[in-house]
Design a protein around this motif. Structure first.
Motif, PDB file in Angstrom:
ATOM      1  N   UNK A 111      -2.268   6.850 -18.538  1.00 51.47           N
ATOM      2  CA  UNK A 111      -3.084   8.062 -18.646  1.00 51.47           C
ATOM      3  C   UNK A 111      -2.881   9.026 -17.485  1.00 51.47           C
ATOM      4  N   UNK A 112      -2.136   8.613 -16.490  1.00 54.58           N
ATOM      5  CA  UNK A 112      -1.979   9.421 -15.275  1.00 54.58           C
ATOM      6  C   UNK A 112      -0.595  10.048 -15.204  1.00 54.58           C
ATOM      7  N   UNK A 113      -0.576  11.288 -14.692  1.00 52.82           N
ATOM      8  CA  UNK A 113       0.640  12.095 -14.741  1.00 52.82           C
ATOM      9  C   UNK A 113       1.485  12.015 -13.474  1.00 52.82           C
ATOM     10  N   UNK A 114       0.827  11.957 -12.345  1.00 51.42           N
ATOM     11  CA  UNK A 114       1.539  12.052 -11.080  1.00 51.42           C
ATOM     12  C   UNK A 114       1.174  10.877 -10.193  1.00 51.42           C
ATOM     13  N   UNK A 115       2.145  10.430  -9.396  1.00 53.04           N
ATOM     14  CA  UNK A 115       1.985   9.229  -8.576  1.00 53.04           C
ATOM     15  C   UNK A 115       2.502   9.467  -7.161  1.00 53.04           C
ATOM     16  N   UNK A 116       1.845   8.819  -6.222  1.00 51.93           N
ATOM     17  CA  UNK A 116       2.349   8.813  -4.861  1.00 51.93           C
ATOM     18  C   UNK A 116       3.412   7.741  -4.688  1.00 51.93           C
ATOM     19  N   UNK A 117       3.916   7.645  -3.463  1.00 53.29           N
ATOM     20  CA  UNK A 117       5.009   6.713  -3.192  1.00 53.29           C
ATOM     21  C   UNK A 117       4.524   5.303  -2.903  1.00 53.29           C
ATOM     22  N   UNK A 118       3.230   5.156  -2.657  1.00 56.65           N
ATOM     23  CA  UNK A 118       2.652   3.841  -2.419  1.00 56.65           C
ATOM     24  C   UNK A 118       2.498   3.527  -0.942  1.00 56.65           C
ATOM     25  N   UNK A 119       1.520   2.688  -0.644  1.00 54.03           N
ATOM     26  CA  UNK A 119       1.303   2.200   0.706  1.00 54.03           C
ATOM     27  C   UNK A 119       0.968   0.710   0.619  1.00 54.03           C
ATOM     28  N   UNK A 120       1.581  -0.090   1.481  1.00 55.25           N
ATOM     29  CA  UNK A 120       1.455  -1.536   1.398  1.00 55.25           C
ATOM     30  C   UNK A 120       0.189  -2.027   2.079  1.00 55.25           C
ATOM     31  N   UNK A 121      -0.526  -2.909   1.401  1.00 54.20           N
ATOM     32  CA  UNK A 121      -1.685  -3.593   1.971  1.00 54.20           C
ATOM     33  C   UNK A 121      -1.396  -5.091   1.927  1.00 54.20           C
ATOM     34  N   UNK A 122      -1.503  -5.736   3.089  1.00 53.44           N
ATOM     35  CA  UNK A 122      -1.262  -7.170   3.179  1.00 53.44           C
ATOM     36  C   UNK A 122      -2.459  -7.839   3.828  1.00 53.44           C
ATOM     37  N   UNK A 123      -3.042  -8.817   3.152  1.00 54.70           N
ATOM     38  CA  UNK A 123      -4.197  -9.548   3.654  1.00 54.70           C
ATOM     39  C   UNK A 123      -3.793 -11.001   3.843  1.00 54.70           C
ATOM     40  N   UNK A 124      -3.911 -11.468   5.058  1.00 61.65           N
ATOM     41  CA  UNK A 124      -3.508 -12.836   5.363  1.00 61.65           C
ATOM     42  C   UNK A 124      -4.724 -13.731   5.526  1.00 61.65           C
ATOM     43  N   UNK A 125      -4.553 -14.996   5.148  1.00 61.99           N
ATOM     44  CA  UNK A 125      -5.668 -15.946   5.224  1.00 61.99           C
ATOM     45  C   UNK A 125      -5.702 -16.650   6.575  1.00 61.99           C
TER      46      UNK A 125
END
Length: 125
Positions: A111-125
């Motif tokens: 449903x979405x037309x435009x997208x960003x390049x993304x940003x990484x999220x990393x959660x460590x235990x």
């Protein structure tokens, strides 16, 4: 076309917090955050209706994540609290500029037309 630029990703420990930002270059109806982990499909996280401010969340993030926009409606935010290792993914900002009513498709990436390049999220235990 709306240009979208994300920022704010990073690495945190289990239970930590991060705030993502997305700068938009034009007007939209809905803006949303999606995420995609390696080997998995892109998943809708949260969406906001730019005109009214109503929000909608995936069950997996309710009560932990908050989506918002600044008053000028040009910056989208995602405040992420109580992060878990399963939140690890590339996070994408997306904009709907053609459909003023998404109904059941609020978290549907198609449903979405435009997208960003993304940003990484990393959660460590």
């Amino acid at each position: 076309q709306v240009q979208l630029v994300e920022s704010g990703g990073g690495s945190v420990q289990d239970g930590g917090s991060l705030r993502l930002s997305c700068a938009a270059s034009g007007r939209t109806y809905y803006m949303a955050w999606f995420r995609q982990a390696p080997g998995k499909e892109r998943e809708g996280v949260a969406t906001i209706y730019s005109s009214g401010g109503s929000t909608y969340y995936a069950d997996s993030v309710k009560g932990r994540f908050t989506i918002s926009q600044d008053n000028a409606k040009i910056t989208l935010y995602l405040q992420m609290n109580s992060l878990k290792p399963e939140d690890t993914a590339m996070y994408y900002c997306a904009a709907d500029r053609r459909r003023p009513f998404l109904g059941p498709d609020k978290l549907n990436p198609l449903a979405y037309d435009d997208w960003g390049q993304g940003t990484q999220v990393t959660v460590s235990s």
